[in-house]
Structure formats: C-alpha cells, structure tokens
Enzyme design. Structure first.
Site, PDB file in Angstrom:
ATOM      1  N   ARG A 150      17.468  28.323   1.115  1.00  0.00           N
ATOM      2  CA  ARG A 150      16.514  27.294   1.556  1.00  0.00           C
ATOM      3  C   ARG A 150      15.060  27.703   1.254  1.00  0.00           C
ATOM      4  NH1 ARG A 150      18.929  25.045   7.314  1.00  0.00           N
ATOM      5  NH2 ARG A 150      20.125  23.348   6.385  1.00  0.00           N
ATOM      6  N   LYS A 182      36.432  18.873  12.033  1.00  0.00           N
ATOM      7  CA  LYS A 182      36.423  17.676  12.877  1.00  0.00           C
ATOM      8  C   LYS A 182      36.329  16.364  12.114  1.00  0.00           C
ATOM      9  CE  LYS A 182      33.990  19.731  16.779  1.00  0.00           C
ATOM     10  NZ  LYS A 182      32.656  19.687  17.392  1.00  0.00           N
ATOM     11  N   GLY A 195      27.001  23.106   4.864  1.00  0.00           N
ATOM     12  CA  GLY A 195      26.822  24.548   4.766  1.00  0.00           C
ATOM     13  C   GLY A 195      28.056  25.313   4.313  1.00  0.00           C
ATOM     14  N   GLY A 221      23.598  18.390   8.512  1.00  0.00           N
ATOM     15  CA  GLY A 221      23.569  17.107   9.220  1.00  0.00           C
ATOM     16  C   GLY A 221      22.778  16.046   8.461  1.00  0.00           C
TER      17      GLY A 221
END
Ligand code: 3PG
Length: 394
Positions: A38, A198, A351, A374
């Site tokens: 990043r 999930k 990620g 996200g």
C-alpha cells in the site's frame, strides 16, 4: 464510464501545502511492516506532487486504535517511506494541533511530512466537523489516494474533502476505473471466482454479478453454507449460519438468471484446522463428522482453471481454501496460476487473494491487483464510495 472526478494531474500544487490522504493501513509484525504494497502504491501520486513542488502532508489511519496507542504509531511507515523516496520523511507527533501546524509551516517545496495515525483522534471515525476544519486549516489542497479507505465517511476521507479543493490521486482513480470496468464493460465470458469464509461478505457481489457474469465459481469455506442450504452434510466444516439462508437465496436467484453458479465437485478434508492435520480427498461434497473441508479438490480446481482460461474477463476475490496451511493450498494455488496465465483481463481484490498471489510469486502477472478490501467489495456491489463522492467533479 468516465471517472468524472477532478484529477491530481490538473491540480495547481506548486509551492502549496497538499493534504494527501493515503491508506497506509499496513500489516505490522513486531513493529515492522509485513507488506508495504500500500505504501508503494501511493508512490506515483506522491512523486507527481514532489516533482511539481508541492509540500505534501500525508495522513492515514493504521489499524483500529481507540485513541492514542504507541504500538500503532506511523513511525515504521515514515521509515519505509524515507527508504522509498530516498530522502528523510519527517513524522509529526499528532494529527492536528499547534506543534503539527508549526511543523507543516516548515515543509519546503517537494518535501513530505507524515502526520500521526488519524484514528488517534476520536473525531476521525465520527467525521467530526471540528477535526475536519483543523485538518483543512493545515493545507491549501486535498488529494485522496486512499482507495482502501474510500468506503469510510471519516474526517480525513470526507469531512476535509468538503472544505478544500479536492482531487483524486492516481491510485484512487485507477482502482475505481479498473474495478468499475469489470461490471460495466467486461469482455465475455465474464467469470467471477469468489471464496473466503463468509457468504454474507460476498452476497452483494453475488447478487449483482448473477445479472452480469456468465459464471460465478464458488470456493473457500463459504461453499459449506451452499451445501448446507442443499441439505448436504458438512461435517465439522466452518459454516456461517446466516450464510445458509443467503446461500439458499443466491441458489434461487441463480435459477432465473442467465449466470451459472458453480459449487465445488470434490474437496480436500482435514481432521483439524492445522498444517499437521490428517488429510484426505473426498470425491464428492459430503463431509463426514470428525472432518472438515479445507480446500477444493483437484477436479474442481481443474474445472475452475479451465473456465478461467476461456474467460474474456476474470474477477477473483477470496481464497479457495485454507491456503495459509501448505497441505490445503493446492486449490488456491491452481486458481492463482490459472488467473496469472489467463489470456483475458484479470482483476483481483481482497487481502487474502492478493496475499496468495504474492506468496506464489504471481502478483505481477495479474492486470489489476486492488489495494482495497472492503472498498473494492462495495464498489463491485455497485455502491458509490463516500470518499470518491466527496471529491470535486471534473
Ligand atoms: C482496509 O484495510 O480495508 C482499510 O484500510 C480500511 O480499514 P478499516 O476496515 O479499519 O476501516
């Protein structure tokens, strides 16, 4: 689609103080930076500002501190930045305040000052107007290159953008354009590979892409919510209860969509979640008690790789299994290799899948590797990100 927001390329920054929001929320291991992707990703915008004689004030959050926490200081980031830029980057002791203001006055043309962790300020996550005002008072221009935080409406991403001329950084713009293009102008077949634990994290993407993609390939522990929804025994596998309802809904939506929703045909099982677990292959998808599914099986991996090799566009988000445990990494590795070799356009977000590609040494072979977790999911779900919306229109 045109991006529609003012670009840093068009900003008048010479000799002016530029508050640049970056996402330097990097993993720290014993106080050292585990992965500096990043930080490196913000370099093109930072270099552009320096070449043009801007006085750059960088601000980012790091992790989720509740107030000041010395373990989450930006110091290791300042050190890494200094190495990357080849000149010392000074670090302010706070985000705002008199001492910080004085330091910002001392920043010369082409120089860089890094502010402290923005989340040390309680007003940051509340988008507190006073904090936004104090931040705006430090600078003449705002540049947002923090794509990974663009889904957060915080003081450093939204509040301050509303108070200063606000431009998009090069990374932020490229992220939005690359991720948006997957949904808006893909070459078909469009193949979407989704994994991870999930269903609830990916449901927004599943529902949107059932209308846009030619096939969605499911892997990772989330497949057990689908199997449970179909009444297939899942043994001791990780099953998200809420995900079972969502999976049933997705299966039903898939029936009336033109998109093929594919689940694994075979699995690799372990008797515990550990690298030393007893391991066995299962030719079907039933998992007996005492066992858990920890990877997609070889037949599934081959079928998914085949679909990827014939795709015009590939979107991948989420690993196919517990790839951090070597005996259960084969499915994720096979998909990563297929994505790396795919002739179509390849876009990877999230990620874990990015970490997997990096771990396999394949990151360079992908067309676009998102720095957002996200934020990339929210954009793929079709939402406008608050940090992007707050910037000036082009
Ligand atoms: C991320 O790592 O996804 C971003 O930096 C956002 O972090 P957050 O989820 O703590 O807001």
């Amino acid at each position: 689609m045109s991006f529609g927001k003012a670009s840093v390329r068009d900003a008048d920054v010479a000799g002016r103080r530029v508050l640049m929001r970056v996402d330097f929320n990097v993993p720290l291991e014993d106080g050292r930076i585990g992965d500096d992707t990043r930080i490196r990703a913000a370099m093109p915008t930072l270099e552009l500002l320096r070449e043009r004689g801007a006085r750059a004030l960088l601000v980012s959050h790091l992790d989720r501190p509740k107030g000041f926490d010395p373990a989450l200081s930006m110091r290791p980031v300042a050190a890494r930045l200094s190495e990357l830029l080849g000149s010392e980057v000074r670090q302010a002791p706070a985000v705002v305040g008199e001492e910080v203001r004085e330091m910002t006055q001392g920043v010369g043309d082409g120089e860089v000052l890094l502010l402290e962790n923005s989340r040390f300020e309680p007003g940051e996550t509340k988008n507190d107007p006073e904090l936004a005002r104090s931040l705006a008072d430090l600078a003449d221009v705002y540049v947002d290159d923090a794509f990974g935080a663009a889904h957060r409406a915080h003081a450093t991403t939204v509040g301050v953008a509303e108070l200063l001329p606000a431009y998009a950084g090069l990374l932020l713009q490229a992220e939005v354009e690359n991720l948006t293009a997957v949904a808006e102008s893909p070459d078909h077949p469009l193949v979407v590979i989704l994994g991870g634990a999930k269903v609830s994290d990916k449901m927004g993407v599943i529902t949107r892409f059932l209308d846009l993609a030619d096939s969605i390939l499911i892997g990772g522990a989330m497949c057990f919510s689908f199997f449970r929804a179909r009444g297939i025994p899942t043994g001791d596998s990780l099953v998200e209860e809420e995900g079972v309802r969502l999976a049933a809904e997705a299966l039903q939506l898939a029936e009336s969509s033109g998109c093929e929703l594919r689940l694994p045909m075979d699995l690799v099982l372990g008797d515990s979640f550990s690298a030393g677990a007893e391991r066995r292959k299962s030719d079907g998808t039933e998992v007996p008690d005492g066992w858990m599914g920890l990877d997609i099986g070889p037949r599934t991996a081959r079928a998914y790789a085949d679909a990827v090799s014939k795709a015009g566009t590939v979107l991948w988000n989420g690993p196919m299994g517990a790839f951090e445990l070597e005996p259960f990494a084969a499915g994720t590795r096979a998909v990563a290799e297929a994505v790396a070799a795919a002739p179509g356009r390849t876009v990877v977000g999230g990620g874990d899948s990015v970490a997997a590609l990096q771990g396999f040494g394949l990151a360079e072979k992908v067309d676009w590797l998102s720095t957002g977790g996200g934020a990339s999911l929210e954009l793929l779900e079709g939402h406008e990100l608050p940090g992007v919306k707050a910037l000036d229109d082009a």
